[in-house]
Enzyme design. Structure first.
Site, PDB file in Angstrom:
ATOM      1  N   TYR A   8      -6.188   0.052   3.969  1.00  0.00           N
ATOM      2  CA  TYR A   8      -6.121  -0.437   2.590  1.00  0.00           C
ATOM      3  C   TYR A   8      -6.868   0.561   1.714  1.00  0.00           C
ATOM      4  CZ  TYR A   8     -10.811  -1.871   3.920  1.00  0.00           C
ATOM      5  OH  TYR A   8     -12.103  -1.861   4.377  1.00  0.00           O
ATOM      6  N   GLY A   9      -6.802   0.357   0.403  1.00  0.00           N
ATOM      7  CA  GLY A   9      -7.604   1.176  -0.509  1.00  0.00           C
ATOM      8  C   GLY A   9      -7.273   2.650  -0.459  1.00  0.00           C
ATOM      9  N   THR A  10      -8.315   3.492  -0.384  1.00  0.00           N
ATOM     10  CA  THR A  10      -8.133   4.942  -0.507  1.00  0.00           C
ATOM     11  C   THR A  10      -7.584   5.609   0.746  1.00  0.00           C
ATOM     12  OG1 THR A  10     -10.426   5.394   0.140  1.00  0.00           O
ATOM     13  CG2 THR A  10      -9.992   5.091  -2.215  1.00  0.00           C
ATOM     14  N   LEU A  11      -7.374   4.850   1.824  1.00  0.00           N
ATOM     15  CA  LEU A  11      -6.737   5.409   3.018  1.00  0.00           C
ATOM     16  C   LEU A  11      -5.217   5.309   2.948  1.00  0.00           C
ATOM     17  CD1 LEU A  11      -8.986   4.163   5.961  1.00  0.00           C
ATOM     18  CD2 LEU A  11      -8.777   6.493   5.116  1.00  0.00           C
ATOM     19  N   GLU A 205       9.347 -11.454 -13.276  1.00  0.00           N
ATOM     20  CA  GLU A 205       9.338 -11.490 -11.814  1.00  0.00           C
ATOM     21  C   GLU A 205       8.453 -12.605 -11.247  1.00  0.00           C
ATOM     22  OE1 GLU A 205      11.455  -9.800 -10.299  1.00  0.00           O
ATOM     23  OE2 GLU A 205      12.001  -8.267 -11.749  1.00  0.00           O
TER      24      GLU A 205
END
EC number: 2.3.2.-
Length: 277
Positions: A8-11, A205
């Site tokens: 998750y995140g910056t990976l 949506e």
């Protein structure tokens, strides 16, 4: 021995620390697990607690021991455990790095659970590339709502690999379009839109009502590669049924204007083959 890893995140793909996964194969781009996402000082982090109702969105990779060792160094001070991860092709068990709840005291919770969406909103990203594959390929409702000026800059036909257009959102009058990450290939319309168009799209949506969720995909259009294009995916997927006629007309009108004749015919045949709800 290789392990499945939920990141998750910056990976995540195209994020600043994704290079740590350079030798790892992506198994699922669209994946989620129960928990909370926080914007901690050193970057986004996951916390688990008994009250968690939400999801964290990320990706699943197959990582070897060297990759896990590098991540152990990167996530010093974090904990590691296996969790159940939901994907479009079933539940998987994967490793995840997380922090204790006390370690995130004072940090902001990212309510959507999606770091990419958080970045788009917090940076007021402009312009946004938006991949439409259902009724938003057609401009009739844009005009009716007085927002067609937001959608005057289409890049045109776009191809998305790894996904198939399906009709998994059940309504009283029939289904609505969705995409499944099942290894197929689909087409849609890529628009270049201003940040100010998001409020209309989120309302249409049903993002707040948890009907669709914002997601990000890479597409090919006009010989170019477009990264992290916004799209919307159904949250509670059900068995496919036929869409209502008025909705199918919108899809066919947009497809005939933008998409390849071969894909347009394939999409029509699929819609016509579905059972009535």
């Amino acid at each position: 021995m290789n392990s499945l890893l939920f990141v998750y995140g910056t990976l995540r793909k195209h994020e600043k620390n994704h290079h740590l996964l350079a030798q790892s194969a992506c198994i699922n781009e669209q994946a989620r697990t129960k928990g909370s996402l926080f914007a901690a000082k050193e970057g986004p982090t996951v916390v688990f607690n008994d009250e968690d109702e939400g999801y964290i969105y990320g990706e699943v990779y197959e990582a070897d021991e060297l990759c896990i060792h590098k991540l152990d160094q990167f996530f010093q001070g974090y904990h590691k455990q296996t969790v159940f991860v939901e994907t479009d092709v079933g539940i998987k068990i994967a490793l995840i790095y997380f922090m204790n709840k006390d370690g995130c005291a004072g940090f902001t919770k990212i309510s959507s659970g999606d770091w990419k969406e958080h970045q788009m909103i917090s940076k007021s990203k402009n312009p946004i590339y938006y991949f439409a594959y259902g009724s938003c390929m057609d401009n009739a409702r844009f005009q009716k709502a007085g927002v067609d000026h937001y959608f005057q800059d289409p890049v045109g036909r776009a191809v998305l690999k790894g996904y198939t257009t399906r009709f998994t959102l059940k309504r009283e009058d029939g289904s609505r379009a969705d995409m499944l990450e099942d290894g197929g290939t689909t087409e849609g319309v890529l628009y270049r839109i201003p940040y100010s168009a998001l409020s209309y799209l989120y309302k249409r949506e049903g993002v707040e009502s948890l009907t669709y969720r914002p997601a990000f995909v890479d597409v090919e259009a006009g010989g170019r590669h477009y990264k992290d294009c916004l799209t919307f995916l159904v949250l509670q997927k059900e068995a496919e049924i036929a869409p209502p006629q008025h909705y199918q007309i919108e899809i066919e009108r947009g497809a005939e204007l933008y998409l390849s004749p071969e894909f347009t015919e394939k999409l029509k045949r699929h819609m016509n083959s579905l059972p009535k709800g």
